[in-house]
Design a protein around this motif. Structure first.
Motif, short mmCIF file in Angstrom:
data_model
loop_
_atom_site.label_atom_id
_atom_site.label_comp_id
_atom_site.label_asym_id
_atom_site.label_seq_id
_atom_site.Cartn_x
_atom_site.Cartn_y
_atom_site.Cartn_z
N ARG A 93 0.85 -1.25 0.03
CA ARG A 93 0.03 0.09 -0.09
C ARG A 93 1.02 1.25 0.07
O ARG A 93 0.76 2.23 -0.65
CB ARG A 93 -1.06 -0.07 1.23
CG ARG A 93 -1.87 1.06 1.34
CD ARG A 93 -2.64 1.22 2.86
NE ARG A 93 -3.57 2.42 2.93
CZ ARG A 93 -3.98 2.83 4.11
NH1 ARG A 93 -3.71 1.82 4.99
NH2 ARG A 93 -4.50 3.79 4.12
N ALA A 94 1.86 1.29 0.79
CA ALA A 94 2.84 2.23 0.80
C ALA A 94 3.43 2.73 -0.56
O ALA A 94 3.69 3.75 -0.89
CB ALA A 94 3.87 2.23 1.89
N ALA A 95 3.92 1.61 -1.01
CA ALA A 95 4.57 1.74 -2.33
C ALA A 95 3.53 2.15 -3.45
O ALA A 95 3.85 3.19 -4.24
CB ALA A 95 5.08 0.22 -2.95
N LEU A 96 2.34 1.78 -3.68
CA LEU A 96 1.48 2.38 -4.40
C LEU A 96 1.17 3.64 -4.27
O LEU A 96 1.27 4.68 -5.32
CB LEU A 96 0.01 1.60 -4.13
CG LEU A 96 -0.32 0.41 -4.96
CD1 LEU A 96 -1.59 0.02 -4.74
CD2 LEU A 96 -0.24 0.75 -6.37
N LEU A 97 1.04 4.37 -2.97
CA LEU A 97 0.76 5.60 -2.70
C LEU A 97 2.08 6.53 -2.90
O LEU A 97 2.03 7.53 -3.64
CB LEU A 97 0.61 5.81 -0.98
CG LEU A 97 0.07 7.18 -0.78
CD1 LEU A 97 -1.11 7.37 -1.13
CD2 LEU A 97 0.06 7.22 0.84
#
Length: 212
Positions: free
Chosen positions: A192-196
């Motif tokens: 999720r952090a990578a997507l953001l």
């Protein structure tokens, strides 16, 4: 005297005992005390940034998201027409943390890993204290689309990098990472952090004229 300060002084005393006269000068003792105080101050600053319950209101709001439509007196001032952009709403990225970190939901981000979440908080805290947020256009962070990722990564790699895994071992095996290495992947939240993170770069690109 704190434990850290005492440790520095004890080390200095041991060095002094190695000299023939076994003495320690007042100047050396004062220097050691100053060094110990500086280390203690740095440790306290790290503790504040690692504990979300101790963040200033403006810092918390900046990390949580853009200013509300109705206004918020506690939200940091900013410059909507600035050519320099600053991402806001990056708090979900703080969930990317090593397995040794304390649980984020408890408000404690303490972690000794070099990529600990507090490093992001420290950057935003410094920007606020130096008045630089007030000179920037705030850009809300947003997740990347799968099509964005596939512009630079293979479809299979993009899928593996952003999915949620049942545990750390499964995540590391799927991504070819070594458990315990400097690079880590938190099974539940790193994707999720990578997507953001990736989506925010695209968002900044689509918000000209902006220098991030």
């Amino acid at each position: 005297m704190s434990t850290q300060e005492d440790a520095v002084l004890q080390e200095l005393i041991q060095r002094a005992l190695a000299y023939p006269d076994g003495g320690i000068s007042a100047e050396a003792e004062a220097e050691a005390a100053a060094e110990a105080a500086e280390l203690a101050a740095e440790a306290e600053a790290e503790a504040v940034l690692s504990d979300s319950r101790r963040w200033p209101a403006g810092l918390r709001r900046l990390l949580d998201g853009p200013p509300p439509a109705g206004g918020d007196a506690a939200y940091p001032s900013h410059a909507p027409d600035s050519a320099t952009g600053l991402l806001c709403g990056v708090a979900p990225m703080l969930l990317h943390r090593s397995a040794g970190a304390e649980v984020w939901q408890r408000g404690d981000l303490y972690d000794e890993h070099v990529e600990r979440p507090a490093r992001i908080v420290a950057v935003y805290d410094a920007l606020l204290r130096e008045g630089l947020v007030g000179r920037a256009k705030l850009i809300p962070a947003r997740p990347a689309a799968r099509s964005d990722l596939e512009l630079v990564h293979s479809r299979s790699h993009a899928r593996r990098a952003v999915r949620r895994y049942e545990g750390e071992e499964e995540a590391h095996e799927a991504l070819g990472l070594q458990l315990g290495a400097d690079t880590y992947f938190a099974a539940g939240e790193s994707g999720r952090a990578a997507l953001l993170s990736c989506g925010s770069v695209v968002r900044a690109r689509d918000s000209p004229p902006v220098v991030v």
